[in-house]
Design a protein around this motif. Structure first.
Motif, PDB file in Angstrom:
ATOM      1  N   ILE A 279     -26.404 -95.748   0.352  1.00  0.00           N
ATOM      2  CA  ILE A 279     -27.219 -94.738   1.033  1.00  0.00           C
ATOM      3  C   ILE A 279     -26.433 -94.100   2.166  1.00  0.00           C
ATOM      4  CG2 ILE A 279     -29.307 -94.396   2.408  1.00  0.00           C
ATOM      5  CD1 ILE A 279     -30.591 -96.645   0.823  1.00  0.00           C
ATOM      6  N   THR A 282     -23.867 -91.731   0.736  1.00  0.00           N
ATOM      7  CA  THR A 282     -24.450 -90.470   0.270  1.00  0.00           C
ATOM      8  C   THR A 282     -24.795 -89.561   1.437  1.00  0.00           C
ATOM      9  OG1 THR A 282     -25.391 -91.617  -1.639  1.00  0.00           O
ATOM     10  CG2 THR A 282     -26.327 -89.465  -1.066  1.00  0.00           C
ATOM     11  N   ARG A 283     -25.386 -90.118   2.481  1.00  0.00           N
ATOM     12  CA  ARG A 283     -25.756 -89.302   3.643  1.00  0.00           C
ATOM     13  C   ARG A 283     -24.521 -88.791   4.358  1.00  0.00           C
ATOM     14  NH1 ARG A 283     -30.803 -92.870   6.160  1.00  0.00           N
ATOM     15  NH2 ARG A 283     -32.247 -92.474   4.428  1.00  0.00           N
ATOM     16  N   ARG A 286     -23.226 -85.724   2.751  1.00  0.00           N
ATOM     17  CA  ARG A 286     -24.063 -84.544   2.934  1.00  0.00           C
ATOM     18  C   ARG A 286     -23.903 -83.920   4.315  1.00  0.00           C
ATOM     19  NH1 ARG A 286     -29.753 -86.775   0.297  1.00  0.00           N
ATOM     20  NH2 ARG A 286     -29.038 -86.838  -1.881  1.00  0.00           N
ATOM     21  N   LEU A 287     -23.201 -84.613   5.227  1.00  0.00           N
ATOM     22  CA  LEU A 287     -23.038 -84.066   6.570  1.00  0.00           C
ATOM     23  C   LEU A 287     -22.206 -82.790   6.512  1.00  0.00           C
ATOM     24  CD1 LEU A 287     -22.323 -87.293   8.661  1.00  0.00           C
ATOM     25  CD2 LEU A 287     -24.411 -85.927   8.624  1.00  0.00           C
TER      26      LEU A 287
END
Length: 298
Positions: A279, A282-283, A286-287
């Protein structure tokens, strides 16, 4: 340097237990809590037999068979009595606590100044490297055996039982048998580790297996995070790498001054971080890019 050597020794000696947890947790998809009792059972049986003047190698082999019987018990409880997998493991774990006390006849047994399997290894290599040599050899042999087994017809059926039980049943395979085989093999591996650790520490204690399932899960997940697992062989090696890295982390935080009483808290934190790693990754992806990075790439 001695800290890292000790971490490597412990990672290898606990390696068979991690392979057993990987077999049930990842291959069979079975949350087996029998591990806590089977680990102590391996140490209890081998220690008791050695104190009865049994050959240490024979005692270790008997301990492995005892571990397989513990897995068989869990498998029968689950498949024949239709009890939930998690509860089946809990029932076996509780029963094994009393069994281990019966086997040992006391809460703990000492092997100080008594010959063990490590005594024979010392005659081949120098004493500081006996645990490394024996642990490494055992893990290598077990990985080869497990790798070859999981590619046989029975092994493929065990893997398919964890992946898609409905599909494998439609092909005429009895999944009850494959679950029992997987659980027996897994707990035999756990007992190998318990027997080696008991002889390495020169004692067996009825509480030495408490929390082993969490340690096993932490090691398996750490290995999967560090080593990509597209193939069976790399997945087995990843479990062993996770075992070594976990012990290295524990050694490092103890060296930094963390109280040993907080090790369970640390283990829980490691498992949580390892489980949440996908997780976070993935985050992080996305930044938005840092200022200036886009212009440089352009």
């Amino acid at each position: 340097m001695s800290i890292w050597t000790g971490a490597l020794e412990q990672g290898l000696l606990w390696g068979p237990m991690i392979l057993g947890v990987y077999l049930t947790f990842r291959v069979l998809n079975f949350p087996d809590l029998t591990v806590d009792g089977a680990f102590t059972l391996g140490a209890a049986v081998s220690t008791r037999l050695i104190l009865m003047d049994c050959d240490p190698w024979t005692a270790t082999l008997v301990a492995v068979l005892a571990g397989a019987l513990a897995g068989l018990m869990t498998g029968l409880i689950h498949t024949q009595l239709k009890i939930d997998p998690l509860l089946s493991g809990i029932l076996s774990m509780i029963a094994l606590y009393s069994v281990n006390l019966r086997v040992m006849g006391a809460a703990n047994l000492s092997l100080l100044r008594i010959d063990t399997v490590f005594t024979d290894v010392v005659s081949l290599v120098t004493r500081p490297y006996a645990a490394l040599a024996l642990g490494g050899a055992v893990c290598l042999v077990l990985i080869i055996i497990l790798y070859r087994f999981l590619q046989t017809e029975v092994g493929l059926a065990v893997r398919a039982t964890g992946d898609n039980p409905q599909m494998i049943r439609s092909l005429g395979v009895n999944t009850n048998h494959t679950k029992i085989i997987g659980l027996s093999l897994s707990n035999a591996l756990v007992a190998v580790s318990g027997s080696l650790v008991g002889q390495y520490q020169s004692f067996a204690d009825v509480g030495m297996g408490i929390g082993m399932i969490v340690v096993g899960l932490a090691s398996v997940i750490i290995g999967e995070v560090l080593v990509r697992t597209p193939t069976l062989l790399r997945a087995l090696l990843a479990a062993l790498v996770g075992s070594i890295v976990y012990r290295a982390v524990i050694a490092l935080v103890l060296q930094l001054g963390m109280p040993p009483t907080d090790l369970k808290l640390l283990t829980a934190a490691i498992v949580t971080m390892a489980l949440a790693f996908p997780i976070f990754r993935t985050r992080f992806r996305r930044l938005p890019p840092l200022p200036g990075r886009g212009s440089q790439s352009a």
